[in-house]
Structures are given as structure tokens and as C-alpha cells.
Motif scaffolding. Structure first.
Motif, PDB file in Angstrom:
ATOM      1  N   GLU A 277      60.439   8.293  65.841  1.00 49.23           N
ATOM      2  CA  GLU A 277      60.432   8.385  64.197  1.00 49.23           C
ATOM      3  C   GLU A 277      60.147   9.990  64.409  1.00 49.23           C
ATOM      4  OE1 GLU A 277      58.054   5.389  62.702  1.00 49.23           O
ATOM      5  OE2 GLU A 277      59.865   4.336  62.106  1.00 49.23           O
ATOM      6  N   LEU A 278      59.238  10.532  65.135  1.00 55.84           N
ATOM      7  CA  LEU A 278      58.671  11.767  65.229  1.00 55.84           C
ATOM      8  C   LEU A 278      59.892  12.767  65.576  1.00 55.84           C
ATOM      9  CD1 LEU A 278      56.383  13.904  64.984  1.00 55.84           C
ATOM     10  CD2 LEU A 278      55.586  13.492  67.388  1.00 55.84           C
ATOM     11  N   GLY A 279      60.513  12.503  66.514  1.00 56.85           N
ATOM     12  CA  GLY A 279      61.611  13.312  66.990  1.00 56.85           C
ATOM     13  C   GLY A 279      62.805  13.124  65.898  1.00 56.85           C
ATOM     14  N   LEU A 280      63.041  12.160  65.105  1.00 60.29           N
ATOM     15  CA  LEU A 280      64.094  12.246  64.349  1.00 60.29           C
ATOM     16  C   LEU A 280      63.447  13.129  63.053  1.00 60.29           C
ATOM     17  CD1 LEU A 280      64.661   8.358  63.965  1.00 60.29           C
ATOM     18  CD2 LEU A 280      66.282  10.206  64.828  1.00 60.29           C
ATOM     19  N   GLU A 281      61.998  12.945  62.679  1.00 65.54           N
ATOM     20  CA  GLU A 281      61.576  14.037  61.883  1.00 65.54           C
ATOM     21  C   GLU A 281      61.498  15.329  61.990  1.00 65.54           C
ATOM     22  OE1 GLU A 281      57.553  12.634  60.587  1.00 65.54           O
ATOM     23  OE2 GLU A 281      57.230  14.410  59.702  1.00 65.54           O
ATOM     24  N   VAL A 282      61.100  15.909  63.125  1.00 64.10           N
ATOM     25  CA  VAL A 282      61.136  17.075  63.555  1.00 64.10           C
ATOM     26  C   VAL A 282      62.409  17.745  63.369  1.00 64.10           C
ATOM     27  CG1 VAL A 282      59.168  17.302  64.693  1.00 64.10           C
ATOM     28  CG2 VAL A 282      61.034  16.966  65.970  1.00 64.10           C
ATOM     29  N   SER A 283      63.489  16.999  63.691  1.00 64.54           N
ATOM     30  CA  SER A 283      64.749  17.513  63.676  1.00 64.54           C
ATOM     31  C   SER A 283      65.449  17.255  62.387  1.00 64.54           C
ATOM     32  CB  SER A 283      65.738  17.015  64.769  1.00 64.54           C
ATOM     33  OG  SER A 283      65.576  15.643  64.642  1.00 64.54           O
ATOM     34  N   GLY A 284      65.108  16.853  61.463  1.00 69.54           N
ATOM     35  CA  GLY A 284      65.536  16.819  60.038  1.00 69.54           C
ATOM     36  C   GLY A 284      66.470  15.814  59.917  1.00 69.54           C
ATOM     37  N   ALA A 285      66.639  14.310  60.433  1.00 74.54           N
ATOM     38  CA  ALA A 285      67.645  13.304  60.245  1.00 74.54           C
ATOM     39  C   ALA A 285      67.214  12.384  59.061  1.00 74.54           C
ATOM     40  CB  ALA A 285      67.764  12.512  61.467  1.00 74.54           C
ATOM     41  N   LYS A 286      67.917  12.006  58.294  1.00 74.69           N
ATOM     42  CA  LYS A 286      67.798  11.036  57.253  1.00 74.69           C
ATOM     43  C   LYS A 286      67.584   9.714  58.162  1.00 74.69           C
ATOM     44  CE  LYS A 286      69.745   8.523  53.473  1.00 74.69           C
ATOM     45  NZ  LYS A 286      70.666   7.633  54.180  1.00 74.69           N
ATOM     46  N   ALA A 287      66.506   9.042  58.264  1.00 71.24           N
ATOM     47  CA  ALA A 287      66.434   7.986  59.378  1.00 71.24           C
ATOM     48  C   ALA A 287      65.913   6.650  58.428  1.00 71.24           C
ATOM     49  CB  ALA A 287      65.239   8.158  60.091  1.00 71.24           C
ATOM     50  N   THR A 288      66.647   5.753  59.050  1.00 69.91           N
ATOM     51  CA  THR A 288      66.462   4.411  58.192  1.00 69.91           C
ATOM     52  C   THR A 288      66.141   3.189  59.427  1.00 69.91           C
ATOM     53  OG1 THR A 288      68.193   5.054  56.946  1.00 69.91           O
ATOM     54  CG2 THR A 288      67.424   2.570  56.883  1.00 69.91           C
ATOM     55  N   ASN A 289      65.000   2.771  59.367  1.00 69.05           N
ATOM     56  CA  ASN A 289      64.547   1.589  60.250  1.00 69.05           C
ATOM     57  C   ASN A 289      65.104   0.366  59.968  1.00 69.05           C
ATOM     58  OD1 ASN A 289      63.249  -0.061  61.736  1.00 69.05           O
ATOM     59  ND2 ASN A 289      61.165   0.691  61.336  1.00 69.05           N
ATOM     60  N   PHE A 290      65.917  -0.167  60.839  1.00 69.42           N
ATOM     61  CA  PHE A 290      66.352  -1.474  60.602  1.00 69.42           C
ATOM     62  C   PHE A 290      65.749  -2.595  61.171  1.00 69.42           C
ATOM     63  CE2 PHE A 290      70.739  -1.539  57.775  1.00 69.42           C
ATOM     64  CZ  PHE A 290      70.595  -0.389  57.730  1.00 69.42           C
ATOM     65  N   GLY A 291      64.721  -2.299  61.734  1.00 68.29           N
ATOM     66  CA  GLY A 291      64.015  -3.400  62.185  1.00 68.29           C
ATOM     67  C   GLY A 291      64.400  -4.138  63.299  1.00 68.29           C
ATOM     68  N   LEU A 292      63.713  -5.339  63.452  1.00 68.29           N
ATOM     69  CA  LEU A 292      64.207  -6.337  64.771  1.00 68.29           C
ATOM     70  C   LEU A 292      65.582  -6.572  64.535  1.00 68.29           C
ATOM     71  CD1 LEU A 292      62.632  -7.833  67.177  1.00 68.29           C
ATOM     72  CD2 LEU A 292      62.743  -9.802  65.227  1.00 68.29           C
TER      73      LEU A 292
END
Ligand code: NG1
Length: 533
Positions: free
Chosen positions: A144-159
Motif C-alpha cells: 500500500e505504501l508503494g502504491l501511495e507514493v506512486s499515486g495509484a488509485k488502489a483498491t483492497n479486495f481482501g482475502l
């Protein structure tokens, strides 16, 4: 959020072991979980770059180590159509993972951006999921940190199971197109597969209950959830090895890899003549079936047997549907049992290609057929329908009720089969469909051909990278001279076959051997292993 070099540099997660070299191989990155925090951060950046490169298409990230022990973990990227990451990007993944320090990392990122002419301000979308491993929670944070610093719209789909994540990526990217793959939710996946299965077995009597060993992994809760969409009178399933909370149980003495390599049922399974069993692996992308015959002998129905069953069934449907333009083909690796290749080419008369180990190789080769059936012997595989084949099935008009039935069956199979990647739940439904339509027991399925006795040995050597192969890994070119020695040994055995290759996922060399009898097979395997050692 935007792409920010200074933040990429300053948030870098340091390598735990300086000397460790990471490689993005056939299964992505895979190693001890404690070595993966730095890698996850960089995979976040890589996924963002990949999405930006592809005009903001959604990229998937799956955190799992599949059949490996619980203390391992891994990560792989999923491309927009639900396929594995394009091969030309694997090198970028490896370079990023091995970059130590913020400056080195920024340099690799700049190289990737320049080489691919990426607009760093372009949008990026990434979805991610993970299996039941205890290390996932921590690793997700690094991703998540890597996605954040690179500016992605990230969605956690979980297990999720691995194939579910592949399905979701394809659904999201095809939403609202004529090519729409399905509803991009877990429920959408369950509905699509269960509806297709109901259609496939309509009018046939339900088989005896199937016992599913879920390897104490993510397949257990997901299969249980799926079964809520299928009434008991359509499919009856008993779930075993479904403990996903106790530590140390994942893949331990159970699951597809255990059953395939040990050639026996998991301890504790009450397997008796007449019962039908299958095992998933830890992320539910592989499946093998098995049973004990009337003599009490354990019989494995592995990926080769599944491929043979599927090819036979689909070829008959294509024939009955009167669609002669659709050509079926099968893709195998060198690990396919010689008897299975013989059955496919001589009995079914279906073209067979042999490619290097690793699903991406099989998948790409299968795309060359109208209907490409591909399976690794270990149970990882699926069936691909080309866009033209899908269209032909959809538009062919039946002239007789029998033809209509065959076309409807084919149509249902295209919905039932996960065409993004091998999927234990979907493959199980495929097998159950065929057995139900034939009203077959495992024993009847197994009669197609008799496996040659085979042995797979792992040899730990000083440097596995010196073993270089050709001809879909069936022959060694280096070390020079070794292949000649193997050939000389093999020539002494009836139906003998043996080959050696370096594993892509473990620090070892694999020796495979088959021959007419168990004793000869074991002897051949051990003699070849001695040559390698
Ligand atoms: P390696 O370790 O490269 O042999 C193993 C399996 C492959 C494939 C990959 C990826 C065998 C002999 N090898 O590869 O088929 O599944 O893992 O998970 O089963």
C-alpha cells in the motif's frame, strides 16, 4: 495523489538481508515472507507504472506463495485481461526489487519510465488481494505504501483465491464493453460459475458426494461460500482441511502438491473404494483428483488426466454441434506422463504442443488454438476459447435438438471455465460437469490410459544456473556432455524417458524419469540424479 520521486526515495523499505538477490520468476517473487517487505513496496510502484503505461487500465497484485510452506510468501502481477504480467516487464520487476537505497531505486524507476515513455502524471488503478498466510497483513501495508507514493488509485479486495483476483481484473477492464467478462465482484464470480454449472448438468442425475481437500488455505472459505449458490441436489461436496486459523497447517501434509508428489491421499482422509476426492493448493489455482480402486490401490487423476478428459469432452461437443471449423489443441510440458501424450495424439488424435514449464508458456501456446486445453501435470491449467471460437459458438444455429444441446453445452463451458488462469474451483466444476454428463466414476475416467510409473527427484547442487536446456527443457545443452550420459542411461530402459532442468521456484535441480515399471523408474531417476550431483 501523484507520482512523487522524492517520496518514492524517502519511503523506501530497506532490504533485510543485503546480499539476497530477488528474481521475478515463473511464480513472481517468492521466498521467505520476512524477506519480502522491501519487495512489496517496489511491486506497488511497478504496478502503478504498468497501469500508467497501459492508459490507466486496472492491474492486479496477488500476495500468495501458493503451495509453498506457510512461512513463505510471494507476489505476482496480473495484466489487464487477467493474464500474468507480460514477460518483458519481469526484468523491470527484478531490477526494482534489487535496487538498494532511494537513489538506486529512483534511477531504476526513471529507466522504466524512459524506456516505456510513461507519462508519470497519467492515471493508474491497481487492485490487490491475498491468501490466508499470517504474513500477508504486514506485506499488504508495504504494498500500500508503494502504491501511495506512486499515486495509484488502489483498491483492497481482501482475502481471495489467486484465480478470483485474475477474474476480477478482467471483469473491471472489460466492464461496459461487448467483451464484458462478468460482474467485478466475488459474488459475480460465484453466480457466473454456479449458473453455468447448473446449465451444464441439467437433466442429469447428481453424482455421489465429492470430498475436497482445501489444503487449509483460502480455497476452504471461498468454496464454502460458493456452495451457497449451488443447491445440494446439484452438487454435493464435503470439505476437508479447512482450518485457516491454526498456525502451521497451510499446505502441511495436504493439498494438491502433497498428493501429486507423495502419490497418496492426505493423512486422515477417509478414502474408500467408490469415493471421489480432489485437492486444491494453498491459493486454489491447482487441482488434482484421486480415488482408490476396487483393489484398494491409490490412483491419481492429475493435470494430464484432466486435460485428456476435457479435450475428449470438448471435441465430442464440437463434433455434435457440427462446428468443424473449431480445432481443439492440447498444451503440455515435459512433465506430462508419456502415456497421456500417447493417448492424446494416438487415441483422441488431437494436436499436442510441448512448452517450457510455467503457466505463462502454456497459456500463450494455448492461445494459438481455437480451443486450447492446457494443464501442467501438477494440476495447474485451464481451457482457452479464442474470440472467433466464442463467436462461432454463440452464432451457430442448430438444426436438430442434439445439435442444440451440444451448442448449449459448449456455451455453458465457456462461462464455467475461468479463461484467465488455472482455477481449482472452476476446474473442479469442469470435471464434475463431464463426469455427471457421462455418469462416470473416477475409475471409468481413469480407464482412458494407464500412467507410466514416474519419479520426480529434487537435487540440491552448488549452482543450478549452470544447467541450460533446449527443446522445451527436454534436453541439456550445458554442462556439455551431460545430455549424452543421460541418453545412454535412458536407452537401457523400455519406455524410458528422463530429463533434467533447474527449478524456477526453488534452489534445486529437478530430475524426472519414467519407465515401464516402478523399480526401473526409480533406478533410472536415481542414476540420472547421481550424474547431476
Ligand atoms: P519449477 O520449480 O520451475 O519446477 C514449479 C512447478 C511448475 C509450476 C511452477 C510455478 C513442477 C515440476 N514444477 O516450477 O509446474 O507450477 O512451480 O508454481 O511441478
Amino acid at each position: 495523489t501523484s507520482f512523487d520521486y522524492s517520496s518514492i526515495k524517502s519511503n523506501i523499505i530497506a532490504h533485510k538481508v543485503e546480499s539476497y538477490t530477488y528474481t521475478y520468476g515463473t511464480a513472481g517473487f517468492r521466498t521467505k515472507a520476512e524477506l519480502l517487505d522491501s519487495v512489496m513496496y517496489k511491486v506497488g510502484i511497478l504496478a502503478t507504472l504498468r497501469s500508467k503505461k497501459l492508459g490507466g487500465a486496472t492491474i492486479g497484485v496477488m500476495i500468495t506463495a501458493s503451495h509453498n510452506p506457510e512461512e513463505d510468501n510471494g507476489v505476482k502481477l496480473v495484466d489487464p485481461r487477467g493474464e500474468m504480467l507480460e514477460q518483458s516487464w519481469e526484468g523491470y520487476a527484478t531490477s526494482l526489487a534489487n535496487a538498494k537505497g532511494g537513489d538506486a531505486l529512483a534511477e531504476v524507476v526513471e529507466e522504466i519510465v524512459a524506456a516505456n515513455k510513461i507519462d508519470t502524471e497519467a492515471p493508474a488503478a491497481v487492485i490487490y488481494g491475498y491468501d490466508t498466510r499470517p504474513s500477508c497483513a504486514e506485506l499488504v501495508k508495504c504494498l500500500e505504501l508503494g502504491l501511495e507514493v506512486s499515486g495509484a488509485k488502489a483498491t483492497n479486495f481482501g482475502l481471495k483465491t489467486t484465480p478470483m483476483l485474475h477474474y476480477l481484473v478482467r471483469c473491471i477492464n472489460t466492464a461496459n464493453t461487448s467483451d464484458s467478462y462478468g460482474e467485478p465482484t466475488e459474488e459475480g464470480y460465484y453466480k457466473k460459475l454456479s449458473e453455468a454449472f447448473k446449465t451444464s448438468v441439467k437433466g442429469k442425475s447428481r453424482l455421489s458426494p465429492l470430498t475436497v481437500d482445501c489444503a487449509n488455505g483460502v480455497g476452504a472459505p471461498k468454496l464454502r461460500e460458493f456452495l451457497r449458490y449451488l443447491p445440494e441436489d446439484v452438487l454435493s461436496v464435503n470439505i476437508m482441511n479447512d482450518d485457516v486459523t491454526s498456525l502451521g497447517k497451510l499446505n502441511k501434509d495436504c493439498g494438491a502438491d502433497y498428493v501429486k508428489t507423495q502419490q497418496r491421499a492426505p493423512p486422515g482422509s477417509k478414502i474408500a473404494p467408490g469415493s471421489r476426492f480432489c485437492s486444491y493448493d494453498g491459493d486454489a489455482d491447482r487441482i488434482v483428483y484421486y480415488f482408490v480402486d476396487s483393489n484398494g490401490t491409490f490412483r491419481l487423476l492429475d493435470g494430464d488426466k484432466i486435460a485428456g478428459l476435457a479435450a475428449m469432452f470438448i471435441m465430442e461437443l464440437v463434433h455434435d454441434a457440427g462446428i468443424s471449423s473449431i480445432k481443439v489443441g492440447v498444451v503440455q510440458t515435459a512433465y506430462a506422463n508419456g502415456s497421456s501424450t500417447n493417448y492424446l495424439t494416438k487415441v483422441l488424435n488431437v494436436p499436442v504442443s510441448c512448452v517450457s514449464t510455467g503457466v505463462k508458456h502454456l497459456h500463450h501456446e494455448a492461445e494459438k488454438y481455437d480451443v486450447g486445453v492446457y494443464f501442467e501435470a501438477n494440476g495447474h491449467g485451464t481451457v482457452l476459447f479464442s474470440p472467433e471460437a466464442l463467436n462461432t459458438i454463440k452464432t451457430t444455429e442448430a438444426k436438430t435438438p442434439a445439435q442444440k444441446h451440444a451448442i448449449d453445452q459448449l456455451q455453458a463451458l465457456t462461462e464455467l471455465i475461468n479463461q484467465t488462469v488455472g482455477d481449482a474451483i472452476s476446474d473442479m466444476l469442469l470435471v464434475e460437469t463431464i463426469l455427471t454428463n457421462r455418469q462416470w466414476t473416477c475409475e471409468e475416467w481413469n480407464q482412458a490410459y494407464t500412467d507410466l510409473p514416474n519419479r520426480l527427484v529434487k537435487v540440491v547442487v552448488k549452482d543450478r544456473h549452470i544447467f541450460k536446456t533446449t527443446n522445451a527443457e527436454r534436453q541439456l545443452v550445458e554442462p556439455v556432455g551431460l545430455q549424452g550420459e543421460i541418453d545412454a542411461l535412458v536407452a537401457k530402459y523400455a519406455n524410458g524417458r528422463s530429463f533434467v532442468r533447474a527449478s524456477g521456484t526453488e534452489d534445486a535441480v529437478r530430475v524426472y524419469a519414467e519407465a515401464s515399471t516402478r523399480a526401473e523408474t526409480d533406478e533410472l531417476a536415481s542414476k540420472v540424479a547421481q550424474l547431476v550431483y
